[in-house]
Design a protein around this motif. Sequence first.
Motif, PDB file in Angstrom:
ATOM      1  N   SER A   1       0.824  -1.219   0.000  1.00 45.07           N
ATOM      2  CA  SER A   1       0.000   0.000   0.000  1.00 45.07           C
ATOM      3  C   SER A   1       0.854   1.264   0.000  1.00 45.07           C
ATOM      4  CB  SER A   1      -0.918   0.012   1.234  1.00 45.07           C
ATOM      5  OG  SER A   1      -1.593   1.247   1.346  1.00 45.07           O
ATOM      6  N   ARG A   2       0.756   2.027  -1.048  1.00 46.04           N
ATOM      7  CA  ARG A   2       1.481   3.301  -1.118  1.00 46.04           C
ATOM      8  C   ARG A   2       0.939   4.288  -0.095  1.00 46.04           C
ATOM      9  NH1 ARG A   2       2.684   6.862  -6.620  1.00 46.04           N
ATOM     10  NH2 ARG A   2       3.732   8.605  -5.565  1.00 46.04           N
ATOM     11  N   ALA A   3      -0.368   4.246   0.140  1.00 46.15           N
ATOM     12  CA  ALA A   3      -0.969   5.170   1.118  1.00 46.15           C
ATOM     13  C   ALA A   3      -0.392   4.950   2.511  1.00 46.15           C
ATOM     14  CB  ALA A   3      -2.485   4.986   1.139  1.00 46.15           C
ATOM     15  N   LEU A   4      -0.194   3.666   2.886  1.00 48.99           N
ATOM     16  CA  LEU A   4       0.403   3.374   4.191  1.00 48.99           C
ATOM     17  C   LEU A   4       1.853   3.837   4.242  1.00 48.99           C
ATOM     18  CD1 LEU A   4      -1.014  -0.182   5.000  1.00 48.99           C
ATOM     19  CD2 LEU A   4      -1.693   2.011   5.998  1.00 48.99           C
ATOM     20  N   ARG A   5       2.554   3.692   3.129  1.00 45.63           N
ATOM     21  CA  ARG A   5       3.955   4.147   3.107  1.00 45.63           C
ATOM     22  C   ARG A   5       4.041   5.661   3.268  1.00 45.63           C
ATOM     23  NH1 ARG A   5       4.184   0.055  -0.948  1.00 45.63           N
ATOM     24  NH2 ARG A   5       4.057   1.563  -2.659  1.00 45.63           N
ATOM     25  N   VAL A   6       3.118   6.369   2.655  1.00 46.65           N
ATOM     26  CA  VAL A   6       3.103   7.837   2.774  1.00 46.65           C
ATOM     27  C   VAL A   6       2.952   8.248   4.233  1.00 46.65           C
ATOM     28  CG1 VAL A   6       1.766   9.904   2.229  1.00 46.65           C
ATOM     29  CG2 VAL A   6       2.261   8.243   0.432  1.00 46.65           C
ATOM     30  N   GLU A   7       2.146   7.506   4.989  1.00 47.02           N
ATOM     31  CA  GLU A   7       1.939   7.830   6.399  1.00 47.02           C
ATOM     32  C   GLU A   7       3.216   7.691   7.229  1.00 47.02           C
ATOM     33  OE1 GLU A   7      -1.166   5.375   7.875  1.00 47.02           O
ATOM     34  OE2 GLU A   7      -2.739   6.269   6.608  1.00 47.02           O
ATOM     35  N   GLN A   8       4.150   6.871   6.762  1.00 47.76           N
ATOM     36  CA  GLN A   8       5.367   6.599   7.528  1.00 47.76           C
ATOM     37  C   GLN A   8       6.578   7.412   7.074  1.00 47.76           C
ATOM     38  OE1 GLN A   8       5.251   4.673  10.153  1.00 47.76           O
ATOM     39  NE2 GLN A   8       3.162   3.955   9.803  1.00 47.76           N
ATOM     40  N   MET A   9       6.416   8.261   6.061  1.00 50.32           N
ATOM     41  CA  MET A   9       7.571   8.906   5.452  1.00 50.32           C
ATOM     42  C   MET A   9       8.294   9.893   6.363  1.00 50.32           C
ATOM     43  SD  MET A   9       8.137   7.391   2.749  1.00 50.32           S
ATOM     44  CE  MET A   9       9.611   8.370   2.592  1.00 50.32           C
ATOM     45  N   GLY A  10       7.674  10.297   7.444  1.00 47.91           N
ATOM     46  CA  GLY A  10       8.360  11.223   8.359  1.00 47.91           C
ATOM     47  C   GLY A  10       9.278  10.534   9.344  1.00 47.91           C
ATOM     48  N   ARG A  11       9.326   9.186   9.343  1.00 41.51           N
ATOM     49  CA  ARG A  11      10.073   8.441  10.358  1.00 41.51           C
ATOM     50  C   ARG A  11      11.483   8.073   9.898  1.00 41.51           C
ATOM     51  NH1 ARG A  11       7.823   5.863  14.241  1.00 41.51           N
ATOM     52  NH2 ARG A  11       9.960   6.070  14.987  1.00 41.51           N
ATOM     53  N   VAL A  12      12.198   9.023   9.297  1.00 38.82           N
ATOM     54  CA  VAL A  12      13.559   8.734   8.811  1.00 38.82           C
ATOM     55  C   VAL A  12      14.521   8.399   9.952  1.00 38.82           C
ATOM     56  CG1 VAL A  12      13.308  10.091   6.716  1.00 38.82           C
ATOM     57  CG2 VAL A  12      14.071  11.213   8.796  1.00 38.82           C
ATOM     58  N   ASP A  13      14.172   8.746  11.192  1.00 33.79           N
ATOM     59  CA  ASP A  13      15.028   8.446  12.340  1.00 33.79           C
ATOM     60  C   ASP A  13      15.197   6.941  12.540  1.00 33.79           C
ATOM     61  OD1 ASP A  13      12.134   8.792  13.042  1.00 33.79           O
ATOM     62  OD2 ASP A  13      12.814   7.957  14.947  1.00 33.79           O
ATOM     63  N   VAL A  14      14.239   6.160  12.038  1.00 37.82           N
ATOM     64  CA  VAL A  14      14.302   4.702  12.198  1.00 37.82           C
ATOM     65  C   VAL A  14      15.520   4.120  11.491  1.00 37.82           C
ATOM     66  CG1 VAL A  14      13.107   2.551  11.600  1.00 37.82           C
ATOM     67  CG2 VAL A  14      11.822   4.478  12.536  1.00 37.82           C
ATOM     68  N   LEU A  15      15.929   4.730  10.387  1.00 40.27           N
ATOM     69  CA  LEU A  15      17.069   4.216   9.633  1.00 40.27           C
ATOM     70  C   LEU A  15      18.319   4.115  10.502  1.00 40.27           C
ATOM     71  CD1 LEU A  15      16.518   6.285   6.347  1.00 40.27           C
ATOM     72  CD2 LEU A  15      15.998   3.848   6.691  1.00 40.27           C
ATOM     73  N   GLY A  16      18.590   5.170  11.253  1.00 42.17           N
ATOM     74  CA  GLY A  16      19.780   5.179  12.097  1.00 42.17           C
ATOM     75  C   GLY A  16      19.699   4.211  13.259  1.00 42.17           C
ATOM     76  N   LYS A  17      18.481   3.815  13.666  1.00 46.37           N
ATOM     77  CA  LYS A  17      18.332   2.849  14.755  1.00 46.37           C
ATOM     78  C   LYS A  17      18.675   1.438  14.301  1.00 46.37           C
ATOM     79  CE  LYS A  17      14.737   5.520  17.089  1.00 46.37           C
ATOM     80  NZ  LYS A  17      13.321   5.561  17.534  1.00 46.37           N
ATOM     81  N   VAL A  18      18.544   1.183  13.002  1.00 43.66           N
ATOM     82  CA  VAL A  18      18.841  -0.146  12.463  1.00 43.66           C
ATOM     83  C   VAL A  18      20.303  -0.261  12.063  1.00 43.66           C
ATOM     84  CG1 VAL A  18      18.288  -1.794  10.623  1.00 43.66           C
ATOM     85  CG2 VAL A  18      16.468  -0.453  11.690  1.00 43.66           C
ATOM     86  N   LYS A  19      20.808   0.773  11.374  1.00 41.06           N
ATOM     87  CA  LYS A  19      22.187   0.715  10.863  1.00 41.06           C
ATOM     88  C   LYS A  19      22.608   2.125  10.463  1.00 41.06           C
ATOM     89  CE  LYS A  19      24.917  -1.680   7.304  1.00 41.06           C
ATOM     90  NZ  LYS A  19      24.845  -2.583   6.139  1.00 41.06           N
ATOM     91  N   SER A  20      23.906   2.399  10.534  1.00 41.83           N
ATOM     92  CA  SER A  20      24.397   3.726  10.175  1.00 41.83           C
ATOM     93  C   SER A  20      24.392   3.915   8.665  1.00 41.83           C
ATOM     94  CB  SER A  20      25.812   3.940  10.701  1.00 41.83           C
ATOM     95  OG  SER A  20      25.832   3.902  12.111  1.00 41.83           O
ATOM     96  N   LEU A  21      23.938   5.086   8.232  1.00 38.46           N
ATOM     97  CA  LEU A  21      23.973   5.446   6.815  1.00 38.46           C
ATOM     98  C   LEU A  21      25.294   6.139   6.498  1.00 38.46           C
ATOM     99  CD1 LEU A  21      20.394   6.868   6.163  1.00 38.46           C
ATOM    100  CD2 LEU A  21      21.426   4.930   4.991  1.00 38.46           C
ATOM    101  N   VAL A  22      25.915   5.757   5.398  1.00 40.03           N
ATOM    102  CA  VAL A  22      27.137   6.432   4.951  1.00 40.03           C
ATOM    103  C   VAL A  22      26.733   7.435   3.881  1.00 40.03           C
ATOM    104  CG1 VAL A  22      29.393   6.153   3.887  1.00 40.03           C
ATOM    105  CG2 VAL A  22      28.523   4.394   5.452  1.00 40.03           C
ATOM    106  N   MET A  23      26.798   8.724   4.230  1.00 39.76           N
ATOM    107  CA  MET A  23      26.329   9.782   3.344  1.00 39.76           C
ATOM    108  C   MET A  23      27.487  10.347   2.526  1.00 39.76           C
ATOM    109  SD  MET A  23      23.223   9.728   4.631  1.00 39.76           S
ATOM    110  CE  MET A  23      22.476  11.139   3.832  1.00 39.76           C
ATOM    111  N   LEU A  24      27.152  11.094   1.487  1.00 36.91           N
ATOM    112  CA  LEU A  24      28.146  11.883   0.775  1.00 36.91           C
ATOM    113  C   LEU A  24      28.606  13.031   1.671  1.00 36.91           C
ATOM    114  CD1 LEU A  24      26.632  12.011  -2.825  1.00 36.91           C
ATOM    115  CD2 LEU A  24      28.603  10.681  -2.037  1.00 36.91           C
ATOM    116  N   PRO A  25      29.692  13.710   1.309  1.00 39.17           N
ATOM    117  CA  PRO A  25      30.222  14.767   2.189  1.00 39.17           C
ATOM    118  C   PRO A  25      29.221  15.869   2.534  1.00 39.17           C
ATOM    119  CG  PRO A  25      31.856  14.186   0.547  1.00 39.17           C
ATOM    120  CD  PRO A  25      30.609  13.450   0.169  1.00 39.17           C
ATOM    121  N   ASP A  26      28.186  16.061   1.710  1.00 36.18           N
ATOM    122  CA  ASP A  26      27.223  17.118   2.040  1.00 36.18           C
ATOM    123  C   ASP A  26      26.291  16.716   3.174  1.00 36.18           C
ATOM    124  OD1 ASP A  26      25.641  15.250   0.795  1.00 36.18           O
ATOM    125  OD2 ASP A  26      24.790  16.634  -0.682  1.00 36.18           O
ATOM    126  N   GLY A  27      26.315  15.436   3.583  1.00 34.55           N
ATOM    127  CA  GLY A  27      25.484  14.975   4.682  1.00 34.55           C
ATOM    128  C   GLY A  27      24.022  14.860   4.335  1.00 34.55           C
TER     129      GLY A  27
END
Length: 231
Positions: free
Chosen positions: A10-36
């Motif tokens: 369900s895309r509608a359910l995914r849209v409801e969760q799009m503000g929870r980007v903090d969850v990514l860091g709780k699972v594993k560290s993201l390696v970003m480009l130098p701009d962060g």
Amino acid sequence: MPTEVALLESRALRVEQMGRVDVLGKVKSLVMLPDGIHLRAEDVARYFEVSTEVIKKVTQRHRAEVSENGLRLLRGSDLRELHRDMLSLWSGEEVESYPQAVTQLTLYTRRTVLNVAMLLRDSDIARCVRTYLLDAEQDLRAGYASLEHRVTRVENCLAGVGSALQELGPVLNRMSHRLDSLDRRVDITHQVVGAMSVRLGHLSEDIVRIDGRMDDLARYLKDLSRRDKQR
């Protein structure tokens, strides 16, 4: 409560969760480009521990959705400007590791990565991200339910208070009338006491005058008695 399958479908359910980007860091560290801010497809693949081709296929199948969530395709002057910015931020490091020869570059944001996590089926990391999202959703719903229960209890208490106040109204009115009547009686009593005080003051003056007259009478009788003896 939504399930993992519902989140995948369900895309509608995914849209409801799009503000929870903090969850990514709780699972594993993201390696970003130098701009962060941005990641490349290979950075996203390393995060989810899958091949870059898998990430590209998921992105291609859901191009419109991930584009709404921050996916960018850079070419020409935009790509050259990004190269300059990245190289300036990467000064003093091994710049050879940054791909400058490409003619186009797809960039992801944290929001895009979260979107991919809700689309990628064959990744343990993606499943962990979805589990965090669903657990947080369950906790949030439980919190809402508890809050709703407490609000209902407060509303019930207020309803009881309202009924009590309605019953108390006539009693207060009667008490008010009785207090008004008592005030009037006290005023009358004050007036009577004042009048009695005035009358007592006049009586005191009368007694003083009577005492004076009695003294005069006593002196007169003494004089008469003395005259009788002298005869």
